[in-house]
Design an enzyme around this catalytic site. Structure first.
Site, PDB file in Angstrom:
ATOM      1  N   ARG A  32       0.849  -1.251  -0.095  1.00  0.00           N
ATOM      2  CA  ARG A  32       0.192  -0.017  -0.071  1.00  0.00           C
ATOM      3  C   ARG A  32       0.744   1.402   0.002  1.00  0.00           C
ATOM      4  NH1 ARG A  32      -3.398   0.371   5.233  1.00  0.00           N
ATOM      5  NH2 ARG A  32      -1.404  -0.194   5.871  1.00  0.00           N
ATOM      6  N   TYR A 145     -14.321  -6.360  11.160  1.00  0.00           N
ATOM      7  CA  TYR A 145     -13.234  -7.237  10.776  1.00  0.00           C
ATOM      8  C   TYR A 145     -13.612  -8.553  10.533  1.00  0.00           C
ATOM      9  CZ  TYR A 145      -8.753  -9.852  10.713  1.00  0.00           C
ATOM     10  OH  TYR A 145      -7.644 -10.605  10.521  1.00  0.00           O
TER      11      TYR A 145
HETATM   12  P1  NDP Z   1       0.434  -6.652   8.530  1.00  0.00           P
HETATM   13  O1  NDP Z   1      -0.326  -5.319   9.082  1.00  0.00           O
HETATM   14  O2  NDP Z   1       1.529  -7.246   9.330  1.00  0.00           O
HETATM   15  O3  NDP Z   1       0.537  -6.345   6.955  1.00  0.00           O
HETATM   16  C1  NDP Z   1      -0.360  -6.002   6.087  1.00  0.00           C
HETATM   17  C2  NDP Z   1       0.190  -6.175   4.725  1.00  0.00           C
HETATM   18  O4  NDP Z   1      -1.246  -5.688   3.966  1.00  0.00           O
HETATM   19  C3  NDP Z   1       1.046  -5.164   4.397  1.00  0.00           C
HETATM   20  O5  NDP Z   1       2.067  -5.436   3.514  1.00  0.00           O
HETATM   21  C4  NDP Z   1       0.357  -3.827   4.074  1.00  0.00           C
HETATM   22  O6  NDP Z   1       0.978  -3.030   2.868  1.00  0.00           O
HETATM   23  C5  NDP Z   1      -0.767  -4.377   3.082  1.00  0.00           C
HETATM   24  N1  NDP Z   1      -1.906  -3.870   3.007  1.00  0.00           N
HETATM   25  C6  NDP Z   1      -3.033  -3.276   4.015  1.00  0.00           C
HETATM   26  N2  NDP Z   1      -3.785  -2.543   3.418  1.00  0.00           N
HETATM   27  C7  NDP Z   1      -3.439  -2.357   1.975  1.00  0.00           C
HETATM   28  C8  NDP Z   1      -4.079  -1.963   0.739  1.00  0.00           C
HETATM   29  N3  NDP Z   1      -5.055  -1.518   0.938  1.00  0.00           N
HETATM   30  N4  NDP Z   1      -3.518  -2.351  -0.316  1.00  0.00           N
HETATM   31  C9  NDP Z   1      -2.579  -2.916  -0.544  1.00  0.00           C
HETATM   32  N5  NDP Z   1      -1.915  -3.586   0.558  1.00  0.00           N
HETATM   33  C10 NDP Z   1      -2.140  -3.191   1.683  1.00  0.00           C
HETATM   34  O7  NDP Z   1      -0.817  -7.850   8.675  1.00  0.00           O
HETATM   35  P2  NDP Z   1      -0.617  -9.610   8.603  1.00  0.00           P
HETATM   36  O8  NDP Z   1       0.556  -9.955   7.938  1.00  0.00           O
HETATM   37  O9  NDP Z   1      -0.717  -9.802  10.184  1.00  0.00           O
HETATM   38  O10 NDP Z   1      -1.963  -9.865   8.140  1.00  0.00           O
HETATM   39  C11 NDP Z   1      -2.075 -10.402   6.529  1.00  0.00           C
HETATM   40  C12 NDP Z   1      -3.449 -11.016   6.429  1.00  0.00           C
HETATM   41  O11 NDP Z   1      -3.577 -12.063   7.527  1.00  0.00           O
HETATM   42  C13 NDP Z   1      -4.620 -10.027   6.675  1.00  0.00           C
HETATM   43  O12 NDP Z   1      -5.416 -10.208   5.821  1.00  0.00           O
HETATM   44  C14 NDP Z   1      -4.955 -10.215   8.200  1.00  0.00           C
HETATM   45  O13 NDP Z   1      -6.351  -9.910   8.134  1.00  0.00           O
HETATM   46  C15 NDP Z   1      -4.879 -11.852   8.131  1.00  0.00           C
HETATM   47  N6  NDP Z   1      -4.625 -12.622   9.507  1.00  0.00           N
HETATM   48  C16 NDP Z   1      -3.805 -12.095  10.114  1.00  0.00           C
HETATM   49  C17 NDP Z   1      -3.635 -12.446  11.586  1.00  0.00           C
HETATM   50  C18 NDP Z   1      -2.560 -12.070  12.631  1.00  0.00           C
HETATM   51  O14 NDP Z   1      -2.824 -12.463  13.659  1.00  0.00           O
HETATM   52  N7  NDP Z   1      -1.758 -11.189  12.106  1.00  0.00           N
HETATM   53  C19 NDP Z   1      -4.541 -13.337  12.075  1.00  0.00           C
HETATM   54  C20 NDP Z   1      -5.767 -13.641  10.866  1.00  0.00           C
HETATM   55  C21 NDP Z   1      -5.607 -13.286   9.666  1.00  0.00           C
HETATM   56  P3  NDP Z   1       1.975  -1.761   3.705  1.00  0.00           P
HETATM   57  O15 NDP Z   1       3.246  -2.379   4.485  1.00  0.00           O
HETATM   58  O16 NDP Z   1       2.229  -0.880   2.589  1.00  0.00           O
HETATM   59  O17 NDP Z   1       1.037  -1.031   4.741  1.00  0.00           O
END
Ligand code: NDP
Length: 237
Positions: A32, A145
């Site tokens: 993002r 969420y």
């Molecule tokens: P992080 O917050 O660590 O990373 C999020 C990632 O998504 C980053 O690369 C961010 O980019 C990108 N991102 C967010 N919004 C956008 C957007 N609008 N367009 C493009 N890229 C975007 O999250 P996690 O790695 O923890 O989570 C990844 C997935 O796993 C999510 O869908 C989350 O809901 C799911 N999940 C996570 C859990 C957890 O405990 N961590 C548990 C259950 C599900 P940038 O770096 O540029 O901000």
């Protein structure tokens, strides 16, 4: 395979990018706005970083075109980009709700729709959505969420039926508590209580999720579609 991962700059997405690139796949990923983190992942893995906000349908279409220029037609999509927010239900604003849906649900829809067209033409594809255990069991103070992640279950099963005849599998991984930035605001006691509720007595790593993604993209999973796989240490059973 040529693989596109959304949200690959950090956390689970970054682990997927690195693992899939290490397996020899050509990988592109969206981020993002965290250019520095994205460039680090690209340098570590040899994957291509593309700035594309998944909540913007035009940006997704443009990003997919750029990914295809760099790595070729997309064979597999990992819809991982997501945001979370902890807020009492009665205090969730219209804007909070829209932002949550726009990223977690609209974003998955735009990316899956736009890659599915080519997959159908080529009669092959793999799509993996990253849902959440809260999409199955629901989380207090994260109702918006939870709702977006529950919606991914319907997208997974419906799409699996529609795209199965085109030799495209569609599955959903539902992580438990994973050690990423998304959980960095949890207090020590919140974390301890979540670990206490996890039969395997630990938080997960981003690599735990990447391993499951790698399985769904592999030939070993070629007869598996429309499934939700909890990778949560047993939390939501
Ligand atoms: P992080 O917050 O660590 O990373 C999020 C990632 O998504 C980053 O690369 C961010 O980019 C990108 N991102 C967010 N919004 C956008 C957007 N609008 N367009 C493009 N890229 C975007 O999250 P996690 O790695 O923890 O989570 C990844 C997935 O796993 C999510 O869908 C989350 O809901 C799911 N999940 C996570 C859990 C957890 O405990 N961590 C548990 C259950 C599900 P940038 O770096 O540029 O901000």
């Amino acid at each position: 395979m040529n693989i596109l991962v959304t949200g690959g700059s950090r956390g689970i997405g970054a682990a997927c990018v690195k693992a899939l690139a290490a397996e020899g796949h050509r990988v592109a990923f969206f981020y993002r706005n965290n250019k520095e983190a994205a460039e680090r992942v690209a340098a570590d893995s040899g994957a291509f970083a593309i700035q594309a906000d998944v909540s913007d349908s035009e940006a997704v279409a443009k990003g997919i075109a750029e990914a295809e220029e760099r790595i070729g037609p997309i064979d597999a999509l990992v819809c991982n980009a997501g945001i979370s927010q902890s807020r009492l239900f009665t205090e969730i604003t219209d804007e909070d709700f829209r932002r949550m849906c726009a990223t977690n649900l609209d974003g998955a829809f735009y990316a899956a729709r736009d890659v599915a067209r080519g997959m159908v033409r080529r009669h092959f594809g793999r799509i993996v959505f990253i849902g959440s255990m809260w999409g199955k069991s629901g989380a207090a103070c994260e109702v918006h969420y939870s709702a977006t992640k529950a919606a991914l279950r319907g997208m997974t099963t419906g799409l699996a039926k529609e795209l199965g005849p085109s030799n495209i599998t569609v599955n959903c991984i539902e992580p438990g508590v994973i050690d990423t930035d998304m959980n960095k605001n949890l207090t020590e006691s919140d974390l301890a209580s979540l670990i206490d509720d996890t039969p395997l007595c630990r938080v997960g790593t981003p690599e735990d999720i990447a391993n499951a993604v790698s399985f769904f993209l592999s030939d070993k999973a070629s007869f598996i579609t429309g499934q939700m796989l909890g990778v949560d240490g047993g939390f939501a059973i």
